[in-house]
Design a protein around this motif. Structure first.
Motif, PDB file in Angstrom:
ATOM      1  N   SER A  58       0.854  -1.184   0.000  1.00 47.50           N
ATOM      2  CA  SER A  58       0.000   0.000   0.000  1.00 47.50           C
ATOM      3  C   SER A  58       0.890   1.233   0.000  1.00 47.50           C
ATOM      4  O   SER A  58       1.939   1.247   0.656  1.00 47.50           O
ATOM      5  CB  SER A  58      -0.888   0.068   1.235  1.00 47.50           C
ATOM      6  OG  SER A  58      -1.386  -1.173   1.571  1.00 47.50           O
ATOM      7  N   LYS A  66       3.494   0.558   2.863  1.00 44.89           N
ATOM      8  CA  LYS A  66       3.223  -0.550   3.785  1.00 44.89           C
ATOM      9  C   LYS A  66       3.323  -1.849   3.007  1.00 44.89           C
ATOM     10  O   LYS A  66       2.647  -2.036   1.998  1.00 44.89           O
ATOM     11  CB  LYS A  66       1.836  -0.421   4.401  1.00 44.89           C
ATOM     12  CG  LYS A  66       1.678   0.757   5.320  1.00 44.89           C
ATOM     13  CD  LYS A  66       0.289   0.787   5.907  1.00 44.89           C
ATOM     14  CE  LYS A  66       0.115   1.999   6.793  1.00 44.89           C
ATOM     15  NZ  LYS A  66      -1.249   2.083   7.340  1.00 44.89           N
ATOM     16  N   ASN A  69       0.967  -4.593   5.566  1.00 47.94           N
ATOM     17  CA  ASN A  69       0.541  -3.753   6.703  1.00 47.94           C
ATOM     18  C   ASN A  69       1.675  -3.381   7.655  1.00 47.94           C
ATOM     19  O   ASN A  69       1.426  -3.016   8.795  1.00 47.94           O
ATOM     20  CB  ASN A  69      -0.611  -4.401   7.472  1.00 47.94           C
ATOM     21  CG  ASN A  69      -1.867  -4.459   6.644  1.00 47.94           C
ATOM     22  OD1 ASN A  69      -2.121  -3.587   5.819  1.00 47.94           O
ATOM     23  ND2 ASN A  69      -2.653  -5.506   6.842  1.00 47.94           N
TER      24      ASN A  69
END
Length: 130
Positions: A58, A66, A69
């Motif tokens: 991301s 990321k 995450n």
């Protein structure tokens, strides 16, 4: 007398002018010569259905990247992707860019994937609300 002279000046055109046809052929040839190398260096955008081999990256508009995450910088991401590719040759990556992310940032991230020799790449986007 005038009518007779006008009839002699009229003649039928028995040759076909192929200059516009040749111009079109050369333009098409140039277009194919330019686009063919671009097609050969493209990435495959096919993702496997096996969810355990799909990694997510991301990136938001403030350049926070990321990887699954976990916040990483670009150098760490490159190292992890190379290590992941060595461990598993069939690894696939899904990129989730922010809607307002500049395109150049996304291209830089895809260049990182290409340096890591990861060719199974997808870009996940959200549809606009109507």
């Amino acid at each position: 007398m005038r009518r007779y002279s006008q009839r002699q000046s009229l003649s039928s055109l028995s040759e076909i002018n192929i200059t516009p046809l040749l111009d079109l052929a050369f333009v098409l040839l140039i277009i194919f010569m330019i686009t063919t190398p671009l097609l050969e260096s493209s990435m495959s955008l096919v993702i496997q259905s096996n969810a355990s081999q799909v990694q997510t990256i991301s990136i938001d508009r403030s350049d926070t990247i990321k990887f699954n995450n976990q916040v990483v910088d670009l150098e760490t991401l490159t190292a992890r992707l190379i290590e992941l590719r060595r461990a598993n040759a069939d690894v696939a990556v899904v990129i989730r860019p922010d809607r307002e992310l500049p395109v150049q940032k996304l291209v830089a991230l895809m260049d990182t994937l290409q340096r890591a020799e990861i060719t199974k790449v997808g870009i996940a986007t959200k549809a606009e609300a109507k």
